[in-house]
Design an enzyme around this catalytic site. Structure first.
Site: not given
Length: 777
Positions: A464, A663, A667
């Site tokens: 990410d 995080d 996700d």
């Protein structure tokens, strides 16, 4: 009698419970509730409480409409064999493990974990005296001076019997299942090892006189091996409990997702009255009020009001999104400022948050556990051991010296005891436990042993952007001033306006002003324009600070800023405008800061021949800016949670082992689907619970240490398995009597047990080397 008193035309003596529909006798002491000057009667206090919480829901038939779309009954699946699905609790027909409920887990403890924990403690407590009696002579304690040897053996038998015949029953069941299904594995070894050691020891204790001299020690006693049986059982239970607890944590990810939605919602009823009601009572087309600071309860659209919505759970982007009439709202996102009235469109299982939950649950179920290396070796080793024992018995019975049967029995028992999988039971857990402790000291929290194993073989790392490669908070990078405005004045005025603002961009301006040593200007008549910016007065001058829409509303000429703004947006910056008295005087370029160690990590991954992919919910401009700065060639922008999930699956479909690092809530599905989920320690509870490995304090360089740890740990486990099976590979033929033609002696069961113990010692010593492992290489 009023309509509310009757609630039914059946009879003046009987009414209908508006919650459950049951008939209720009047004047029978049943609970009642008054609503809108009418009395309603109930079969139980539970129904009365539900009605009192939300009368309109039941009086309008909302509970009946909800029942029509109620989810199906729970189904159960095997954690080792996901293809096994039953509609009731049962044992897996393939491995004997208890089936676990699919979908959203409840808060009830895992019954198998409860059962195994009880069996472990009883096994452990009963093992202590057995091991003490067996090992006392080795440490110089002569127990036979106080009690006869036969009494000591009887005490071992009394303590070992509950462990083997009660506690170890699940293991024997699985071992038998592995034989029936022709899939020899660790359970086969455990069942044979424990069963052989126990049965032989029972006979040696109760009928010692039937054993010839070959079975006896120098003192004439027949040795017993109860300690081998009970130690194996206790160790295996410990490993099973650790595994069950790790699997139980996967449900915590789903529970964290559920917690994103509020438990209650403020519904505006048809009569205009507002009522706090349970979220389960919200139906499509209901009108809801969402106040500042509250989470959006269901998916829907804004019908009145304006606000800034924090949608980072979906996009990962920290910048809030402005919402107004007809704009879409998603359950679980957060209303940052203004009050909104929304119309519910998708509720319950139909919301996007529920779909994310389902993605996480599906990923956890579909990810079949990797068969351990121990089981792979055991699939060949177990049949070989059994075959060797059978051949030894036949060979000694036909070709051995007299008495042939005694020699045959001695060699068979020695073969089976030396193959007892004590070291096998330690080989993996000891390395994993040592590596877990070493990782924690290096900022790597290992939550799942399978993830640690898979990380050593990872070929693709999907990362990410926001909060992983970048800091996850806005930073003021550049200021451009106009109309003779100095940078100091621009910052001071902007900081003065933002001092009273709660917008995330405000902190970026205030931090920059403080770092530069400037003093925020004193602003009066402050006002927040929801979704646009802020206004105020400095002395006698009108100030506006906000986005492009605010400037357009105030008819401020932005012609001089077009070129700079277009370039900044293309580079991924967010632009704030500062205007004074209808004139533009400054632009503030804000973006997310790349983490200091991100470039070093990417270089290290490339040196390890690992493909790096960046996946973000942010726009293409921002994504490209970060990708270019970090030399990332494969990147994807504007991704929703389902898109990240599909991205992981697409790489897996190419046969790649995929690690996902993130995080945020957005996700979570991808983290669960990936072969290895890696969460940043500063992230959401959902991402932490969906991941098998957590990088403490969000330290990105810890990812490199995690990979080094995983590779060293897997090498250590393979070494342990060599020790565990190597001793057996050498000693099994010896126990079968291969050296008898040269030495005219057989390997006694006592020596076989000693060899087995030595393999365990070597495994433990080798695993402890991981404590001194250097990870920053």
């Amino acid at each position: 009698m009023s309509l509310g008193d009757t609630q039914s035309s059946k009879s003046p003596e009987v009414t209908t419970d508006p919650v459950c529909g049951m008939s209720v006798k009047l004047n029978a002491g049943k609970p009642s509730v008054e609503h809108d000057d009418k009395n309603f009667h109930f079969c139980s206090q539970g129904c009365a409480n539900k009605f009192e919480t939300d009368p309109e829901f039941y009086l309008t038939g909302g509970h009946k409409r909800r029942a029509e779309t109620a989810p199906k009954a729970a189904q159960y699946t095997c954690p080792m064999h996901p293809e096994i699905i039953e509609d009731h609790p049962a044992d897996c027909p393939l491995c004997g493990m208890a089936l676990e409920p699919m979908g959203i887990p409840d808060d009830e403890p895992n019954p198998e974990l409860v059962d195994f924990t009880k069996r472990f403690w009883i096994s452990g407590l009963l093992s202590v005296p057995v091991v003490f009696i067996a090992m006392a002579p080795m440490i110089g304690i002569n127990l036979s001076a106080w009690l006869p040897a036969q009494v000591l053996k009887s005490l071992e038998l009394i303590c070992a019997t509950p462990v083997v015949l009660w506690a170890a029953l699940p293991f024997f069941k699985r071992g038998w299942g592995s034989i029936v299904n022709k899939s020899p594995n660790m359970w086969t070894l455990i069942a044979i090892g424990v069963g052989t050691a126990y049965i032989y020891s029972v006979i040696a204790t109760l009928l010692p006189d039937i054993f010839p001299v070959q079975f006896r020690t120098a003192s004439g006693a027949v040795p017993v091996y109860f300690e081998s049986a009970v130690v194996i059982v206790s160790l295996v239970f410990l490993g099973q409990i650790l595994e069950l607890k790790a699997r139980e944590k996967t449900g915590a990810a789903i529970r964290s997702l559920i917690d994103l939605s509020p438990k209650m919602a403020r519904r505006i009823n048809a009569n205009g009255k507002e009522r706090e009601v349970p979220l389960a009572n919200i139906l499509p087309n209901d009108k809801l009020r969402v106040r500042p600071g509250e989470s959006i309860p269901v998916d829907g659209i804004v019908i009145e009001g304006k606000s800034a919505i924090d949608e980072s759970m979906l996009s990962g982007e920290a910048m809030p999104v402005d919402k107004g009439p007809r704009d879409r709202l998603i359950a679980g996102t957060v209303n940052k400022s203004g009050s909104l009235i929304m119309e519910a469109q998708k509720v319950g299982a139909d919301t996007m948050l529920s779909q994310i939950i389902e993605l996480v649950a599906n990923a956890q179920r579909s990810r079949a556990p990797i068969q351990g290396l121990a089981d792979k070796i055991a699939s060949y080793f177990v049949p070989a051991v059994i075959l060797c024992a059978i051949l030894a018995f036949i060979a000694w019975s036909i070709f051995g010296p007299a008495p042939q049967f005694v020699f045959a029995l001695l060699s068979t028992v020695s073969v089976l005891i030396i193959a007892c999988p004590c070291a096998l039971g330690l080989a993996t857990p000891m390395s994993i436990m040592t590596a877990t402790g070493r990782g924690a000291l290096a900022g790597v929290l290992v939550q799942d042993a399978t993830a640690l194993e898979q990380l050593s073989k990872a070929e693709v790392v999907i990362m990410d952007k926001t909060g992983t490669l970048t800091e996850g908070k806005p930073v003021l990078n550049k200021i451009q001033v106009f109309n003779n405005m100095s940078e100091e004045s621009a910052l001071s005025l902007a900081a003065g306006l933002e001092m009273s603002s709660e917008h995330p961009l405000a902190s970026a301006i205030i931090e920059k002003t403080t770092a530069a040593g400037y003093t925020p200007s004193e602003i009066t008549d402050f006002d927040s324009v929801t979704g646009h910016g802020v206004t105020g007065m400095y002395k006698d001058e009108q100030l506006w600070l906000g986005n492009h829409r605010l400037m357009e509303e105030k008819n401020i000429d932005l012609q001089a800023t077009v070129e700079s703004v277009d370039a900044a947006i293309e580079e991924g910056h967010t632009v704030l405008y500062l205007a004074k008295n209808k004139e533009i005087c400054a632009l503030f370029f804000i973006s997310d800061k790349i983490k200091a160690n991100a470039a070093k990590l990417i270089q290290s991954l490339q040196e390890k021949n690992i493909t790096l992919v960046m996946a973000t919910g942010d726009n293409e401009g921002t994504a490209k800016l970060v990708a270019d700065q970090l030399n990332i060639r494969d990147w994807h922008a504007n991704l929703l949670p389902a898109n990240k999930y599909e991205l992981v699956k697409s790489w897996q479909s190419r046969g790649k082992i995929v690690a996902m690092a993130g995080d945020g809530v957005n996700d979570a599905p991808a983290l669960a689907q990936a072969d290895i989920g890696i969460a940043m320690g500063t992230g959401s509870d959902v991402s932490l619970n969906s991941a098998g490995i957590t990088l403490l304090k969000g330290d990105l360089s810890a990812l490199d240490r995690a990979i080094n740890l995983s590779r060293a740990t897997m090498a250590n486990i393979k070494q342990n398995l060599v020790f565990a099976f190597g001793y057996n590979g050498i000693c099994v033929p010896v126990a079968a009597g291969i050296l008898y033609p040269f030495t005219e002696t057989l390997l006694s069961p006592m020596i076989a047990a000693t060899a087995m113990s030595l393999s365990s010692v070597s495994v433990i010593a080798n695993a402890l080397r991981l404590r001194r492992l250097k990870l920053d290489q």
